[in-house]
Design an enzyme around this catalytic site. Structure first.
Site, PDB file in Angstrom:
ATOM      1  N   LYS A   1       0.858  -1.186   0.000  1.00  0.00           N
ATOM      2  CA  LYS A   1       0.000   0.000   0.000  1.00  0.00           C
ATOM      3  C   LYS A   1       0.886   1.224   0.000  1.00  0.00           C
ATOM      4  CE  LYS A   1       0.709   2.013   3.295  1.00  0.00           C
ATOM      5  NZ  LYS A   1       1.983   2.584   3.853  1.00  0.00           N
TER       6      LYS A   1
ATOM      7  N   TYR B   1      -4.129   4.505   6.298  1.00  0.00           N
ATOM      8  CA  TYR B   1      -4.589   3.578   7.349  1.00  0.00           C
ATOM      9  C   TYR B   1      -5.914   4.047   7.944  1.00  0.00           C
ATOM     10  CZ  TYR B   1      -0.208   0.982   7.282  1.00  0.00           C
ATOM     11  OH  TYR B   1       0.836   0.197   6.895  1.00  0.00           O
TER      12      TYR B   1
END
Ligand code: NAD
Length: 368
Positions: free
Chosen positions: A135, A220
């Site tokens: 990511k 996140y």
């Protein structure tokens, strides 16, 4: 009563967390059947997180590090001696398309700077190997979608390194929300940040990072809002603050506060920053109860408290669990409780695109 309830929650986690393979829920009792295939992985990008994944894979029951792709020959030889990697499984950035002729590698795990992911993932897909990509999967949704399309066209699977999607306490919080124990859930708060060091690192170079804190750590809170609330946002608003325009140049966000609205009427209020330390906190509030996690996305142990008692599921190295589960997804078609496929990555990228647009315009940006 309270402890019995928590025990029951823990017990039921196995059935819910990994529906296709119930026995895989808890890493402690993750069992490998004789017929289970071992995922043979080559890591591309032997940097700090690549090293963490390689070390974690030693604990993996179904994944093994068998190859490397790197532009630095000295790192390749170091890794070869450390992990017993044969010459035939070592590649560089020029020749890694030849991996297509290597029957001993099942998947490539791309762990390089964000802006390189797109081309690297597409090349791996064209070489016929499954891809795991870190990511953020790309630097915008368009690139992310191109990666999804390329993997589909090549008949390989694309998974994103969302390690929290396999973390036991996180899954327990999700279970509580799904079961209705928290009542009607209307608010999520996500705080994600740290003070970034070396100003010359790629994370502060927009050509390699595609953005600042948002791409790296703010993601996140975006991803967490989605899995904690269990909904997809329909709008975002966002405000940026920059206190150090020299370190955080054009294209590198230092601090962004953002808000997301969800179809149920739930809202999320989040902070993404490269200028404040110790921000790693999720809070989920419902009409009957709440969950607070701090740290919520660090390498662990994840610590959680809820309105009915603490979350106490054992810590297991996130990346080891992730790799075991990914082997089950790739080989057995197992379905994780929270998806880790390329489409899941694109959802986060669309939200990041919208947050950047909202910062620029000062207006609410619709996601529908
Ligand atoms: P890093 O700088 O430590 O490592 C990056 C690696 O890429 C290095 O080995 C470097 O040599 C290599 N590389 C290849 N081409 C490069 C180029 N043109 N410029 C710079 N480096 C190049 O970074 P990292 O912390 O390992 O991050 C790599 C990726 O992993 C990022 O996408 C990051 O977001 C992700 N990450 C994920 C987590 C997680 O918890 N899931 C944690 C940290 C990093």
């Amino acid at each position: 009563m309270k402890s019995r309830r928590i025990f029951l929650q823990k017990a039921s986690l196995s059935a819910l967390a990994f529906t296709a393979l119930p026995a895989f829920s808890n890493a402690k009792n993750f069992t490998v059947r004789k017929e289970d295939k071992i995922l043979r992985v080559a890591i591309m990008g032997l940097g700090s997180y690549g090293t963490r994944v390689a070390e974690a894979m030693k604990e993996s029951k179904r994944a093994r590090l068998v190859g490397v792709i790197s532009g630095t020959p000295s790192k390749v030889t170091d890794w070869q001696s450390k992990y017993g990697i044969p010459d035939k499984n070592c590649y560089n950035y020029e020749n890694f398309d030849q991996i297509k002729d290597n029957p001993d590698i099942d998947a490539v795990y791309v762990i390089t700077p964000n802006a390189l992911h797109k081309d690297q993932v597409i090349r791996v897909a064209k070489a016929g190997k499954h891809v795991i990509c870190e990511k953020p999967m790309a630097i915008n949704a368009k690139d992310g979608q191109a990666m999804v399309d390329a993997c589909k066209a090549a008949g390989v699977q694309l998974l994103i390194g969302y390690r929290m999607h396999f973390e036991a306490n996180t899954l327990e919080a999700i279970r509580m929300r799904k079961s209705g124990e928290l009542g009607e859930v209307k608010f999520f708060q996500g705080l994600s940040g740290f003070v970034i060091g070396d100003p010359t690192q790629w994370r502060l170079n927009p050509k390699l990072s595609g953005g600042g804190a948002m791409m790296d750590i703010g993601i996140y809170s975006i991803n967490g809002a989605r899995y904690m609330l269990g909904e997809e946002p329909i709008w975002v608003t966002a405000q940026e603050t920059k206190t150090d325009p020299v370190k955080f140049k054009e294209g590198i966000d230092e601090t962004i506060q953002f808000q997301m609205g969800f179809p149920s009427g739930a809202v999320a209020s989040c902070l993404s920053t490269y200028a404040m330390n110790g921000l790693d906190k999720f809070f989920l509030n419902g009409s009957k109860g709440w969950v607070e996690m701090q740290p919520s996305t660090g390498y662990g142990p994840i610590k959680g408290t809820t309105s009915i008692g603490p979350l106490e599921l054992p810590h297991v190295t996130h990346q080891a669990v992730q790799m075991d589960r990914m082997a089950a997804i790739l080989f057995d078609g197992a379905k994780p409780e929270v998806p880790v496929n390329g489409e899941e990555g694109v959802k986060d990228m669309k939200i990041i695109d919208a947050i950047f647009a909202a910062v620029k315009s000062g207006k609410r940006v619709s996601l529908t």
